[in-house]
Design a protein around this motif. Structure first.
Motif, mmCIF file in Angstrom:
data_model
loop_
_atom_site.group_PDB
_atom_site.id
_atom_site.type_symbol
_atom_site.label_atom_id
_atom_site.label_comp_id
_atom_site.label_asym_id
_atom_site.label_seq_id
_atom_site.Cartn_x
_atom_site.Cartn_y
_atom_site.Cartn_z
ATOM 1 N N GLN A 1 -9.487 -0.564 -3.319
ATOM 2 C CA GLN A 1 -8.170 0.207 -3.233
ATOM 3 C C GLN A 1 -7.721 0.202 -1.808
ATOM 4 O O GLN A 1 -6.446 0.084 -1.335
ATOM 5 N N SER A 2 -8.585 0.114 -0.769
ATOM 6 C CA SER A 2 -8.149 0.123 0.546
ATOM 7 C C SER A 2 -7.549 -1.272 1.117
ATOM 8 O O SER A 2 -6.738 -1.164 2.006
ATOM 9 N N LYS B 1 -4.184 -1.316 -0.326
ATOM 10 C CA LYS B 1 -3.191 -0.424 0.379
ATOM 11 C C LYS B 1 -2.651 -1.027 1.664
ATOM 12 O O LYS B 1 -1.813 -1.023 2.159
ATOM 13 N N ASN B 2 -3.677 -1.910 2.322
ATOM 14 C CA ASN B 2 -3.547 -2.697 3.463
ATOM 15 C C ASN B 2 -2.561 -3.852 3.251
ATOM 16 O O ASN B 2 -1.709 -4.191 4.019
ATOM 17 N N ASP C 1 2.401 1.304 -0.632
ATOM 18 C CA ASP C 1 1.754 1.987 -1.564
ATOM 19 C C ASP C 1 2.607 1.495 -2.755
ATOM 20 O O ASP C 1 2.812 2.303 -3.898
ATOM 21 N N GLU D 1 -0.922 1.496 -6.733
ATOM 22 C CA GLU D 1 -1.980 2.379 -6.608
ATOM 23 C C GLU D 1 -2.750 2.266 -8.025
ATOM 24 O O GLU D 1 -2.244 2.336 -9.187
#
Length: 337
Positions: free
Chosen positions: A59-60, A63-64, A68, A71
């Motif tokens: 997830q991290s 996101k990078n 957004d 998700e």
């Protein structure tokens, strides 16, 4: 004539307005709300959970790479339902993604059970290159063709599975007749039976009480799980059989995959690859730490002649390949590795 010119002008303005509306409409669609996908897990959201380790990094990383736009919402502890139900829901698109041991998918495609054969891999580290190579491609094809879902990535369990019991079980003679809790999956049952145990399928949540009351003599699982269940309080011997090193599998349904905008698919796949590399790199460290903590809690670990056990389970490989010929390339890739 004047009225006609006015009418034409009004019509032109109307077209211009419609064009502006269409452009705005396209812009609105382009700036639509982020795609949100739901991922199911049977394990807790814990730093030492194989599932959480993978998801948290995924997830991290996503996101990078994609902001957004996409998700992934994580639902641990069977919040969306039991694994046996979720596999069908991922296939139908009711649940978007699932992270689990590979074994549960054998309920929809028995060929996946090849990964549950005893002593298929010498260690989790040996499993990685095979699953990333030709054997993984065959298995990915089975998931796609037989079930209708896509394997996002292959991750690791946090160590191989050992026999934890009230008595040592480090030889076939010592294991013989011991009632050992196994995952209720065909090749788990067959493997422990071939090794000499009396396999007893049972829900993991019932294991502690069953050990306490003598309903079972032990269980087979990886060290971090034994530590988390506090089985060391009632079973003081771990025989390091490492009899099954089956992977964790991250799967997405076709309907869910189609929700991800094409421009973000590369980021999705890259984030998954990064998460698997990270999770794999932590597996040995977490297993070693769990074994150290178990020893500090009074558990004795026993080295095992694995070759002796392997000879007992090898006939299961041939039997499985005869029953499911599509798995022969998988077994050949593993034996050549």
């Amino acid at each position: 004539m004047k009225d006609f010119r006015l009418t034409r002008r009004a019509f032109g303005l109307g077209l211009a307005g419609a064009g502006t509306f269409a452009i705005l409409g396209r812009a609105t669609r382009a700036e639509a709300a982020p795609v949100t996908l739901r991922m199911s897990s049977s394990l807790p959201a814990d730093p030492n959970s194989a599932h959480w380790l993978w998801y948290d990094r995924f997830q991290s990383s996503l996101k990078n790479k994609a902001g957004d736009a996409v998700e992934i919402k994580y639902f641990p502890d069977n919040q969306l339902g039991k694994e046996a139900d979720i596999v069908g829901q991922v296939k139908l698109g009711i649940v978007d993604m699932m992270i689990s041991g590979s074994s549960i998918w054998g309920t929809l495609a028995p060929e996946i059970g090849v990964l549950d054969l005893g002593y298929l891999f010498n260690s989790m580290d040996a499993a990685g290159p095979v699953l990333d190579g030709s054997a993984g491609k065959v298995l990915n094809g089975i998931f796609a063709d037989k079930i209708g879902v896509e394997v996002v990535s292959w991750a690791y369990s946090l160590g191989g599975r050992n026999v934890t019991a009230r008595q040592p079980a480090n030889t076939p003679e010592l294991l013989k007749g011991q009632k050992i809790r196994v995952l209720p999956v065909a090749n788990f049952v067959a493997t422990l039976k071939a090794m000499g145990a009396s396999p007893t399928p049972m829900s993991l949540g019932e294991v502690y009480t069953a050990l306490q009351t003598g309903v079972i003599d032990g269980l087979e699982h990886d060290a971090p799980t034994v530590l988390a269940l506090k089985c060391y309080e009632v079973a003081k011997h771990i025989s390091l059989t490492q009899h099954i090193c089956n992977p964790q599998t991250i799967v997405i349904g076709r309907r869910a995959l189609s929700k991800i905008p094409a421009e973000h698919l590369p980021a999705f796949r890259e984030a998954a690859a990064e998460a698997s590399a990270f999770q794999r790199s932590k597996a040995n460290e977490i297993e070693a730490s769990a074994l150290a903590k178990l020893r500090s809690n009074g558990v004795t670990t026993h080295e095992v002649d694995r070759a002796a056990f392997k000879q007992l389970v090898l006939p299961l490989w041939d039997e499985f390949a005869r029953t499911y010929p599509s798995t022969k390339p998988v077994l050949e890739s593993i034996t050549k590795a």
